[in-house]
Write a protein that holds these residues in place. Structure first.
Motif, PDB file in Angstrom:
ATOM      1  N   GLU A  11       4.465   6.533 -18.343  1.00 53.96           N
ATOM      2  CA  GLU A  11       5.209   6.912 -19.554  1.00 53.96           C
ATOM      3  C   GLU A  11       6.348   7.879 -19.254  1.00 53.96           C
ATOM      4  OE1 GLU A  11       2.360  10.203 -18.863  1.00 53.96           O
ATOM      5  OE2 GLU A  11       2.204   8.028 -18.692  1.00 53.96           O
ATOM      6  N   ARG A  12       6.344   8.457 -18.072  1.00 60.82           N
ATOM      7  CA  ARG A  12       7.373   9.439 -17.702  1.00 60.82           C
ATOM      8  C   ARG A  12       8.409   8.895 -16.722  1.00 60.82           C
ATOM      9  NH1 ARG A  12       4.647  15.019 -16.398  1.00 60.82           N
ATOM     10  NH2 ARG A  12       6.800  15.663 -16.665  1.00 60.82           N
ATOM     11  N   VAL A  13       8.216   7.647 -16.292  1.00 60.46           N
ATOM     12  CA  VAL A  13       9.120   7.054 -15.305  1.00 60.46           C
ATOM     13  C   VAL A  13       9.654   5.734 -15.855  1.00 60.46           C
ATOM     14  CG1 VAL A  13       9.341   6.201 -12.938  1.00 60.46           C
ATOM     15  CG2 VAL A  13       7.798   8.119 -13.440  1.00 60.46           C
ATOM     16  N   ILE A  14      10.968   5.633 -15.947  1.00 57.10           N
ATOM     17  CA  ILE A  14      11.587   4.416 -16.475  1.00 57.10           C
ATOM     18  C   ILE A  14      11.715   3.352 -15.395  1.00 57.10           C
ATOM     19  CG2 ILE A  14      13.694   3.469 -17.505  1.00 57.10           C
ATOM     20  CD1 ILE A  14      14.102   6.277 -18.753  1.00 57.10           C
ATOM     21  N   LYS A  15      12.106   3.778 -14.188  1.00 60.56           N
ATOM     22  CA  LYS A  15      12.271   2.858 -13.064  1.00 60.56           C
ATOM     23  C   LYS A  15      11.895   3.595 -11.780  1.00 60.56           C
ATOM     24  CE  LYS A  15      15.790   0.064 -15.248  1.00 60.56           C
ATOM     25  NZ  LYS A  15      17.046  -0.627 -15.107  1.00 60.56           N
ATOM     26  N   TYR A  16      11.407   2.816 -10.814  1.00 54.23           N
ATOM     27  CA  TYR A  16      11.017   3.384  -9.525  1.00 54.23           C
ATOM     28  C   TYR A  16      11.864   2.768  -8.420  1.00 54.23           C
ATOM     29  CZ  TYR A  16       8.507   4.177  -5.223  1.00 54.23           C
ATOM     30  OH  TYR A  16       8.199   4.518  -3.933  1.00 54.23           O
ATOM     31  N   VAL A  17      12.399   3.629  -7.553  1.00 55.43           N
ATOM     32  CA  VAL A  17      13.152   3.184  -6.383  1.00 55.43           C
ATOM     33  C   VAL A  17      12.514   3.790  -5.141  1.00 55.43           C
ATOM     34  CG1 VAL A  17      15.375   3.225  -5.179  1.00 55.43           C
ATOM     35  CG2 VAL A  17      15.319   3.036  -7.682  1.00 55.43           C
ATOM     36  N   GLY A  18      12.239   2.953  -4.167  1.00 60.95           N
ATOM     37  CA  GLY A  18      11.742   3.408  -2.882  1.00 60.95           C
ATOM     38  C   GLY A  18      12.671   2.927  -1.788  1.00 60.95           C
ATOM     39  N   MET A  19      12.958   3.806  -0.828  1.00 60.05           N
ATOM     40  CA  MET A  19      13.808   3.437   0.305  1.00 60.05           C
ATOM     41  C   MET A  19      13.057   3.701   1.595  1.00 60.05           C
ATOM     42  SD  MET A  19      17.647   4.569  -0.676  1.00 60.05           S
ATOM     43  CE  MET A  19      17.616   5.529  -2.184  1.00 60.05           C
ATOM     44  N   ASP A  20      12.744   2.618   2.301  1.00 54.75           N
ATOM     45  CA  ASP A  20      11.987   2.718   3.547  1.00 54.75           C
ATOM     46  C   ASP A  20      10.784   3.630   3.375  1.00 54.75           C
ATOM     47  OD1 ASP A  20      12.823   1.382   6.162  1.00 54.75           O
ATOM     48  OD2 ASP A  20      14.744   1.854   5.247  1.00 54.75           O
ATOM     49  N   ASN A  21      10.125   3.471   2.238  1.00 57.33           N
ATOM     50  CA  ASN A  21       8.979   4.332   1.962  1.00 57.33           C
ATOM     51  C   ASN A  21       7.687   3.606   2.284  1.00 57.33           C
ATOM     52  OD1 ASN A  21       9.495   2.554  -0.273  1.00 57.33           O
ATOM     53  ND2 ASN A  21       8.031   3.713  -1.449  1.00 57.33           N
ATOM     54  N   THR A  22       6.663   4.373   2.459  1.00 57.41           N
ATOM     55  CA  THR A  22       5.370   3.763   2.700  1.00 57.41           C
ATOM     56  C   THR A  22       4.600   3.767   1.381  1.00 57.41           C
ATOM     57  OG1 THR A  22       3.484   3.685   4.165  1.00 57.41           O
ATOM     58  CG2 THR A  22       4.369   5.877   3.665  1.00 57.41           C
ATOM     59  N   GLY A  23       3.384   4.223   1.358  1.00 56.10           N
ATOM     60  CA  GLY A  23       2.581   4.133   0.149  1.00 56.10           C
ATOM     61  C   GLY A  23       1.705   2.898   0.177  1.00 56.10           C
ATOM     62  N   LEU A  24       1.821   2.142   1.251  1.00 55.99           N
ATOM     63  CA  LEU A  24       1.042   0.921   1.408  1.00 55.99           C
ATOM     64  C   LEU A  24      -0.062   1.158   2.429  1.00 55.99           C
ATOM     65  CD1 LEU A  24       4.025  -1.579   1.583  1.00 55.99           C
ATOM     66  CD2 LEU A  24       2.734  -0.849  -0.425  1.00 55.99           C
ATOM     67  N   ASP A  25      -1.183   0.508   2.211  1.00 53.00           N
ATOM     68  CA  ASP A  25      -2.339   0.699   3.086  1.00 53.00           C
ATOM     69  C   ASP A  25      -2.195  -0.162   4.336  1.00 53.00           C
ATOM     70  OD1 ASP A  25      -4.707   1.768   3.914  1.00 53.00           O
ATOM     71  OD2 ASP A  25      -5.962   0.470   2.679  1.00 53.00           O
ATOM     72  N   LEU A  26      -1.226   0.215   5.147  1.00 57.19           N
ATOM     73  CA  LEU A  26      -0.988  -0.423   6.435  1.00 57.19           C
ATOM     74  C   LEU A  26      -1.100   0.652   7.506  1.00 57.19           C
ATOM     75  CD1 LEU A  26       2.126  -2.595   5.484  1.00 57.19           C
ATOM     76  CD2 LEU A  26      -0.190  -3.411   5.915  1.00 57.19           C
ATOM     77  N   PRO A  27      -1.395   0.264   8.730  1.00 54.57           N
ATOM     78  CA  PRO A  27      -1.499   1.291   9.788  1.00 54.57           C
ATOM     79  C   PRO A  27      -0.180   2.044   9.936  1.00 54.57           C
ATOM     80  CG  PRO A  27      -2.308  -0.836  10.570  1.00 54.57           C
ATOM     81  CD  PRO A  27      -1.675  -1.073   9.227  1.00 54.57           C
TER      82      PRO A  27
END
Length: 171
Positions: A11-27
């Protein structure tokens, strides 16, 4: 952190932008996996930190696909924070406490429009693995892989990144 905030507070974020970010369950890359080990990780991080502006420049050049984009000002700007012991310690503390499975599991539930920009020549994280995982978790996300761009995609391709951001945010 921005991804987790978006997932937990849609409810507090209209759009999300990630640049070369992780956050994924990968090694994580081997260096960050090593950082998780007490004593060994701390020593490895201490030994890898640049000891001069010139060494900082070399470190940054390793993150860029287009080495000519590296300026003396960029290295000069980044070097002082790398000399602070608390900043160095925060790196291994962060690595030891990250749990990417949390953000990874929440991505499919996220309804926020998402733009992910990745550098095809990223030397830190394999763009193909991350892009494939993002597509799997969020088929609605806009995922752009820019050629001639490394881990610092915004420095390698500033005009393309700007165009992508303006187009995404204006829509």
């Amino acid at each position: 952190m921005a991804l987790y905030f978006t997932e937990k507070h849609p409810e507090r974020v209209i759009k999300y932008v990630g640049m070369d970010n992780t956050g994924l369950d990968l090694p994580d890359p081997w260096f960050y996996e090593l950082a998780k080990w007490p004593v060994i990780g701390e020593a490895a991080m201490k030994l890898s930190m640049p000891t001069s502006v010139d060494a900082t420049r070399q470190l940054l050049e390793g993150l860029l696909a287009n080495k000519s984009e590296m300026t003396a000002d960029m290295a000069q700007e980044l070097y002082p924070p790398l000399t602070f012991q608390c900043n160095l310690a925060s790196q291994w503390v962060l690595e030891r406490n990250l749990d990417w499975s949390v953000t990874d599991q929440l991505i499919p539930k996220m309804k926020t429009p998402t733009l992910v920009i990745w550098g095809k020549q990223d030397t830190i994280e394999d763009s193909s693995s991350y892009v494939q995982r993002w597509h799997q978790l969020d088929p609605q996300a806009t995922i752009v892989v820019l050629d001639h761009a490394g881990h610092l995609v915004y420095d390698d391709q500033p005009e393309k990144v700007k165009q992508l951001l303006l187009s995404f945010l204006a829509a």
